[in-house]
Design a protein around this motif. Structure first.
Motif, mmCIF file in Angstrom:
data_model
loop_
_atom_site.group_PDB
_atom_site.id
_atom_site.type_symbol
_atom_site.label_atom_id
_atom_site.label_comp_id
_atom_site.label_asym_id
_atom_site.label_seq_id
_atom_site.Cartn_x
_atom_site.Cartn_y
_atom_site.Cartn_z
ATOM 1 N N ARG A 94 0.844 -1.203 0.000
ATOM 2 C CA ARG A 94 0.000 0.000 0.000
ATOM 3 C C ARG A 94 0.879 1.252 0.000
ATOM 4 O O ARG A 94 0.631 2.215 -0.725
ATOM 5 N N HIS A 95 1.956 1.212 0.797
ATOM 6 C CA HIS A 95 2.885 2.345 0.838
ATOM 7 C C HIS A 95 3.582 2.523 -0.513
ATOM 8 O O HIS A 95 3.717 3.633 -1.007
ATOM 9 N N ILE A 96 4.035 1.397 -1.097
ATOM 10 C CA ILE A 96 4.747 1.475 -2.376
ATOM 11 C C ILE A 96 3.824 2.035 -3.454
ATOM 12 O O ILE A 96 4.198 2.934 -4.216
ATOM 13 N N ASP A 97 2.570 1.546 -3.494
ATOM 14 C CA ASP A 97 1.601 2.048 -4.474
ATOM 15 C C ASP A 97 1.405 3.550 -4.309
ATOM 16 O O ASP A 97 1.342 4.288 -5.302
ATOM 17 N N ALA A 98 1.318 3.989 -3.054
ATOM 18 C CA ALA A 98 1.111 5.415 -2.800
ATOM 19 C C ALA A 98 2.309 6.227 -3.298
ATOM 20 O O ALA A 98 2.161 7.290 -3.897
ATOM 21 N N LEU A 99 3.520 5.691 -3.061
ATOM 22 C CA LEU A 99 4.721 6.406 -3.507
ATOM 23 C C LEU A 99 4.814 6.435 -5.029
ATOM 24 O O LEU A 99 5.215 7.429 -5.626
ATOM 25 N N GLU A 100 4.421 5.335 -5.667
ATOM 26 C CA GLU A 100 4.555 5.226 -7.123
ATOM 27 C C GLU A 100 3.512 6.065 -7.850
ATOM 28 O O GLU A 100 3.828 6.779 -8.780
ATOM 29 N N THR A 101 2.258 5.929 -7.450
ATOM 30 C CA THR A 101 1.175 6.564 -8.206
ATOM 31 C C THR A 101 0.798 7.927 -7.635
ATOM 32 O O THR A 101 0.268 8.764 -8.351
ATOM 33 N N GLY A 102 1.043 8.095 -6.329
ATOM 34 C CA GLY A 102 0.679 9.353 -5.713
ATOM 35 C C GLY A 102 -0.826 9.535 -5.573
ATOM 36 O O GLY A 102 -1.304 10.572 -5.131
ATOM 37 N N GLU A 103 -1.609 8.511 -5.934
ATOM 38 C CA GLU A 103 -3.065 8.658 -5.853
ATOM 39 C C GLU A 103 -3.543 8.675 -4.417
ATOM 40 O O GLU A 103 -4.435 9.425 -4.038
ATOM 41 N N GLU A 104 -2.917 7.811 -3.625
ATOM 42 C CA GLU A 104 -3.297 7.766 -2.227
ATOM 43 C C GLU A 104 -2.254 8.549 -1.443
ATOM 44 O O GLU A 104 -1.064 8.382 -1.657
ATOM 45 N N VAL A 105 -2.699 9.409 -0.558
ATOM 46 C CA VAL A 105 -1.755 10.179 0.244
ATOM 47 C C VAL A 105 -1.538 9.454 1.570
ATOM 48 O O VAL A 105 -2.488 9.091 2.249
ATOM 49 N N LEU A 106 -0.277 9.206 1.886
ATOM 50 C CA LEU A 106 0.014 8.528 3.143
ATOM 51 C C LEU A 106 -0.049 9.521 4.289
ATOM 52 O O LEU A 106 0.520 10.606 4.203
ATOM 53 N N VAL A 107 -0.754 9.157 5.343
ATOM 54 C CA VAL A 107 -0.757 10.007 6.537
ATOM 55 C C VAL A 107 -0.329 9.159 7.726
ATOM 56 O O VAL A 107 -0.534 7.950 7.751
ATOM 57 N N GLN A 108 0.280 9.799 8.701
ATOM 58 C CA GLN A 108 0.644 9.083 9.924
ATOM 59 C C GLN A 108 -0.633 8.743 10.670
ATOM 60 O O GLN A 108 -1.406 9.634 11.035
ATOM 61 N N GLU A 109 -0.884 7.463 10.835
ATOM 62 C CA GLU A 109 -2.148 7.062 11.469
ATOM 63 C C GLU A 109 -2.035 5.651 12.022
ATOM 64 O O GLU A 109 -1.084 4.926 11.749
#
Ligand code: ZN
Ligand code: MN
Length: 478
Positions: A232-247
């Motif tokens: 999930r983190h890698i996908d977020a870094l690659e596509t930027g579609e999902e923004v990672l938040v500290q949670e």
């Protein structure tokens, strides 16, 4: 592989004390709902908590086993937050002066040995348990677990794979369960794990956004959750579609995904403050030495003793020292019948297969070791044969029979009478002319059929070696 996953763990382990951390209530698992509650652990105002000495000693033990520094002076602090399972409105824990610091644990994976560093181990109380009743559309609270002592083991972000995480948890379980610090049963919640995870490009020295997966209680789920969350983190870094938040996130094992629980929280959110009702506890070297001198044998020491002193094969020793319970059964049985190889065989082959059939794990097998030893001696001394022995083992487990009395009463002693066995062989051969023809035609498996028939006629009690020998001779003469 362009990315690397970086993880740190917070492992909560329930301590094997008889009473709670700040009161005399029992910690027994499986008591009636709200049976073990008093004004102190119910968080009533004006009550005064007293620190459980045994809990401190178990935490010192954990510290010694993980190469930690033991703090000479410890305090307890209030971590304030509201939740219905927390009656006082704060959890008593240790922020400012935790009991152990800067330890390390060595793990071994296919990649070799590695040191996992610990930030600290602190003592704290557990919360109660919420029971959601969908049928009644209500939530009920059981406070039996409120204030049960825990240690929380906090590691540095030293993990790079799920394999390392699993190896660490298994090593902890082995260290702590052999020293009776905790039974470390993940399925019963006495060992739970939170995983802090972030992903970054390999070679980068900047840490990525961190998420936390809470309350994992099976090694299989942990491996699955790490794999899912890394991707999930890698996908977020690659596509930027999902923004990672500290949670903080929760793993749903049935869906195979993590879900957001709540946003970022920092230590300041909890308004930590020392509890003025609890005096600091001083731990001097004398106390630490006393705990150290009472440290029981570790799994590793036991493995060395079994292989080198008792001459057991590594395979047997490995199985026995994988579980604190099995190795206790082994040592106790050996006290009554000193034949390590036979005792190990009966545990690994017979006892474990019965347990497996009953859906019990290695840690849940229970047996009266004195009766177990008597049984092994009866078979080893050729008083009864092995098959009769297996049946008696089931009866010891189910009904608690005494093997010696049972064998006498039911006349199960092994039949070694060669003339009786010979005449039975002749009977069986003459009753089965067809099988005899097959044997003459070259079918060797008929031998086993004959043995079975002879054994049946002799009530399953005959000496199998004598049957084999006499049958072979009889068949030669035909
Ligand atoms: Zn209490
Ligand atoms: Mn905690």
């Amino acid at each position: 592989m362009k990315y690397e996953t970086i993880m740190g763990l917070e492992v909560h382990v329930e301590l094997a004390t008889k009473s709670k951390l700040f009161c005399a209530c029992s910690t027994e698992f499986g008591s009636d709902v709200n049976e073990n509650v008093c004004p102190v652990c119910a968080g009533m105002p004006g009550t005064s908590p007293m620190v459980n000495r045994k809990a401190i000693e178990l935490a010192i033990t954990a510290g010694l086993l993980t190469n930690s520094e033991i703090s000479p002076r410890i305090t307890f602090d209030k971590k304030n937050y509201f939740y219905p399972d927390l009656p006082a409105g704060y959890q008593l824990t240790q922020l400012f002066a935790p009991i152990c610091k800067n330890g390390w644990v060595e793990i071994e994976t296919d990649a070799g040995k590695k040191k996992i560093n610990l930030v600290q181990i602190h003592l704290e109380e557990d919360a109660g348990k919420l029971i959601h009743d969908d049928w009644m559309d209500t939530t009920l609270i059981d406070f039996n677990r409120a204030s049960v002592p825990l240690i929380e083991i906090v590691t540095r972000p030293d993990f790079r794979s799920a394999e390392e995480v699993v190896a660490f948890l298994e090593k902890l379980r082995s260290l702590l369960s052999f020293a009776d610090v905790s039974d470390c049963k993940m399925q019963e919640g006495s060992m739970r794990c939170d995983i802090n995870l972030s992903v970054r490009e390999k070679g980068s020295d900047k840490l990525g956004t961190r998420t936390e997966i809470k309350n994992m209680n099976s090694l299989k789920a942990i491996a699955a959750a790490i794999s899912y969350e890394s991707q999930r983190h890698i996908d977020a870094l690659e596509t930027g579609e999902e923004v990672l938040v500290q949670e903080t996130r929760r793993w749903d094992d049935s869906i195979g995904a993590t879900f957001s629980m709540r946003g970022k929280e920092d230590a300041t959110d909890y308004r930590y403050c020392p509890d003025p009702d609890i005096m600091p506890v001083f731990i001097d070297d004398e106390w630490i030495d006393a705990v150290r001198s009472n440290l029981p044998e570790t799994a590793q020491d036991k493995f060395i003793r079994l292989t080198q002193k008792l001459g057991l094969p590594e395979y047997d020793s490995e199985i026995i020292t994988r579980s604190k319970n099995l190795s206790t059964i082994f040592d106790e049985t050996l006290q009554y019948y000193n034949n390590p190889k036979e005792v190990a065989n009966w545990i690994i082959v017979e006892l474990l297969s019965i347990a497996k059939g009953d859906n019990k794990g290695e840690d849940d097998v229970r047996i009266d070791c004195q009766k177990f030893a008597k049984l092994i001696e009866l078979v080893d001394g050729r008083t009864i044969n092995r098959n009769v022995g297996k049946k008696i083992l089931s009866l010891i487990l189910e009904e608690g029979i005494d093997p010696v009395e049972y064998v006498e009463k039911n006349k199960l002693g092994m039949i070694n009478d060669t003339s009786l066995i010979s005449s039975t062989i002749q009977e069986v051969l003459s009753e089965n002319p067809k099988a005899l023809e097959e044997y003459k035609a070259g079918s060797k498996k008929v031998h086993g059929f004959f043995v079975g028939q002879i054994m049946r006629k002799l009530g399953g009690k005959a000496n199998p070696q004598i049957i084999n020998k006499l049958l072979t001779e009889a068949l030669k003469e035909i």
